[in-house]
Design a protein around this motif. Structure first.
Motif, PDB file in Angstrom:
ATOM      1  N   PHE A   1       0.726  -1.035  -0.100  1.00 48.97           N
ATOM      2  CA  PHE A   1      -0.018   0.070  -0.098  1.00 48.97           C
ATOM      3  C   PHE A   1       0.940   1.104  -0.160  1.00 48.97           C
ATOM      4  O   PHE A   1       0.711   2.175  -0.630  1.00 48.97           O
TER       5      PHE A   1
ATOM      6  N   HIS B   1       2.988   1.628  -3.462  1.00 52.42           N
ATOM      7  CA  HIS B   1       2.267   1.883  -4.515  1.00 52.42           C
ATOM      8  C   HIS B   1       1.722   3.312  -4.554  1.00 52.42           C
ATOM      9  O   HIS B   1       2.017   4.080  -5.212  1.00 52.42           O
ATOM     10  N   SER B   2       1.414   3.811  -3.282  1.00 49.23           N
ATOM     11  CA  SER B   2       0.873   5.313  -3.037  1.00 49.23           C
ATOM     12  C   SER B   2       1.952   6.382  -3.214  1.00 49.23           C
ATOM     13  O   SER B   2       1.836   7.280  -3.888  1.00 49.23           O
TER      14      SER B   2
ATOM     15  N   SER C   1      -5.607   5.529  -5.105  1.00 46.46           N
ATOM     16  CA  SER C   1      -4.274   4.732  -4.707  1.00 46.46           C
ATOM     17  C   SER C   1      -4.729   3.575  -3.725  1.00 46.46           C
ATOM     18  O   SER C   1      -4.298   2.361  -3.932  1.00 46.46           O
ATOM     19  N   ARG C   2      -5.415   3.771  -2.752  1.00 45.12           N
ATOM     20  CA  ARG C   2      -5.777   2.880  -1.914  1.00 45.12           C
ATOM     21  C   ARG C   2      -6.992   1.816  -2.703  1.00 45.12           C
ATOM     22  O   ARG C   2      -6.739   0.820  -2.445  1.00 45.12           O
TER      23      ARG C   2
ATOM     24  N   SER D   1      -4.561  -0.256  -5.032  1.00 43.32           N
ATOM     25  CA  SER D   1      -3.720  -1.119  -4.053  1.00 43.32           C
ATOM     26  C   SER D   1      -4.513  -2.409  -3.635  1.00 43.32           C
ATOM     27  O   SER D   1      -4.168  -3.296  -3.495  1.00 43.32           O
TER      28      SER D   1
ATOM     29  N   TYR E   1      -3.525  -5.831  -4.774  1.00 40.31           N
ATOM     30  CA  TYR E   1      -2.827  -6.792  -3.813  1.00 40.31           C
ATOM     31  C   TYR E   1      -3.831  -8.186  -3.666  1.00 40.31           C
ATOM     32  O   TYR E   1      -3.091  -9.369  -3.655  1.00 40.31           O
TER      33      TYR E   1
END
Length: 360
Positions: free
Chosen positions: A315, A318-319, A329-330, A333, A337
Motif C-alpha cells: 500500500f 504503491h501510493s 491509490s487505496r 492497491s 494486492y
C-alpha cells in the motif's frame, strides 16, 4: 579489492587493445590489472561484484526495508550508481533465500527416542471390556488387526463401532481431500450413480489431490506440506513477476508509465518479500533449537506480522511511487494486492502439486 591490485606495466588494454593512461581503459572501462588472481581475490571480487559491497549495498537494503517505494523512485529518476541494480539485487536475495531453504531442517529426526514414539501413539479403549487399541501414525496394519479383534467381539456395540469409525476417519483425513489414492477415488466413483459422479474441473481436482496423497507419506503430512509450500514460494514469485508487472500496467496510465517502470517496481517489491522471508526463515531455524512454548507463540505472531507487513508495504510503496490521490491509490492497491496474492497462492499451489506428482 581493486584499489589493492597493482596496475600492469603494459598500458595496452587486454580487452580492446586501447592505450590506458591510468587505471581504467577510457574506451571500454576495463581495469588494467593482472587478469590472473589468487583464490582470495576471486572470492572477494565475486562478493563485491554481486553486491557492490561498499556503501550502495547497505543503502539499498535500508531503503528497501524501511522506505517503501523510495528505492524505485530514486532508481528511475536516474540515481543508479548510488543503489544496487534491481536485477542484481533480486538475484542476490534469491540466492540467500534458496540457500536458507536448502539448509532448513527436514522435519523431525527419523530415529526418535522411545518417549517420543510413545507420545506419537494414539491409544483408544473399547468401553465394554477395556481392551486397548493402539495405533501409531504409520501403523495402519496395527489398526486393521485391532479393528478385526475388537469388532468381532463388539459388533453389536454401536458405541464401539462409532469409535472405530472415528479412528478410521482420523487415519484417512491425513493429506488433502478425502481420498487416499487414485485407486480409492476410482472405486468410489464407480459405485456412484452417473448423476452423482464428479465431472469437469471438480473431477480433475479430486483426482489430482488423490494422486498427491498417494505419492506422499502420511506421517507428518501437514508439516511436510507446509515446508514444501514455503520451498516453492521463491520459485513461484520468480515465475509470477511478469504477470505482477502486467497487472500494474493494466491499472495505470499507459502514457505516463512504461512496462519497464512497473517491472522495476515489481523487482523491488519481490526483493522485499524474499528478504523478509529469509529473515523469518532464519528466525525459524533458531527457534527450532529452543524447546520453549513462548518462542512458538512468538514465531506464530511474527509470521502473522510478516504477512501484515507485506500488505502495508505494498500500500505504502504503491501510493508513494505512483503519486495518485489517497482514495484512488487505496482502491487500486486493494484490488491489485488481493488479485495478485490470490494468483500467487494459486501459482504456488500448482507448482507444489506439479513438484509432488512429477518430481517426487
Amino acid at each position: 579489492m581493486s584499489q589493492h591490485s597493482p596496475i600492469r606495466e603494459d598500458k595496452t588494454c587486454l580487452n580492446c587493445r586501447h592505450v590506458v593512461e591510468r587505471r581504467y581503459c577510457p574506451n571500454c572501462g576495463q581495469e588494467n590489472t593482472d587478469s590472473r588472481k589468487t583464490f582470495h581475490h576471486l572470492f572477494v571480487h565475486f562478493f563485491e561484484d554481486l553486491t557492490h559491497y561498499e556503501n550502495s549495498f547497505w543503502k539499498t537494503i535500508r531503503h528497501l526495508l524501511f522506505k517503501p517505494g523510495r528505492l524505485t523512485q530514486e532508481y528511475l529518476s536516474g540515481k543508479r550508481m548510488s543503489y544496487l541494480a534491481p536485477v542484481r539485487l533480486y538475484i542476490f536475495i534469491s540466492f540467500v533465500t534458496f540457500f536458507l531453504i536448502s539448509v532448513l531442517p527436514g522435519g523431525e529426526e527419523e530415529h526418535d527416542s522411545d518417549d517420543k514414539k510413545e507420545e506419537k501413539e494414539l491409544v483408544k479403549t473399547a468401553p465394554s471390556d477395556g481392551k486397548i487399541v493402539k495405533l501409531n501414525k504409520d501403523g495402519k496394519e496395527i489398526y486393521a488387526l485391532a479393528k478385526d479383534s475388537v469388532m468381532a467381539e463388539l459388533a453389536e456395540d454401536t458405541l464401539a463401532q462409532k469409535q472405530v469409525e472415528e479412528l478410521e476417519k482420523g487415519v484417512r483425513s491425513r493429506g488433502i481431500g478425502k481420498y487416499e489414492n487414485e485407486r480409492e477415488y476410482d472405486s468410489i466413483q464407480a459405485t456412484m450413480l452417473p448423476t452423482q459422479r464428479s465431472t469437469g474441473i471438480k473431477k480433475w481436482l479430486e483426482r489430482t489431490m488423490a494422486r498427491v496423497n498417494g505419492k506422499t507419506d502420511d506421517e507428518d503430512f501437514d508439516k511436510k506440506f507446509v515446508e514444501a509450500f514455503i520451498h516453492n514460494v521463491p520459485k513461484a514469485l520468480f515465475l509470477y513477476m511478469p504477470i505482477f508487472a502486467f497487472w500494474l500496467w493494466v491499472f495505470h496510465g499507459k502514457r505516463r508509465w512504461y512496462y519497464f517502470d512497473h517491472g522495476i517496481f515489481t523487482l523491488h517489491y519481490f526483493s522485499f518479500m524474499l528478504l523478509t522471508l529469509s529473515m523469518m526463515l532464519t528466525w525459524n531455524m533458531l527457534a527450532e533449537m529452543v524447546d520453549f512454548s513462548a518462542i512458538t507463540i512468538l514465531t506464530a505472531f511474527l509470521w502473522f506480522f510478516l504477512f501484515c507487513w507485506w500488505f502495508f508495504y505494498f500500500f505504502r510503496s504503491h501510493s508513494r511511487f505512483y503519486g495518485e490521490s489517497k482514495a484512488v491509490s487505496r482502491l487500486k492497491s486493494l484490488m491489485l494486492y488481493f488479485i495478485n496474492m490470490w494468483l500467487i497462492t494459486f501459482f504456488t499451489m500448482g507448482l507444489l502439486i506439479y513438484t509432488i506428482l512429477y518430481l517426487h
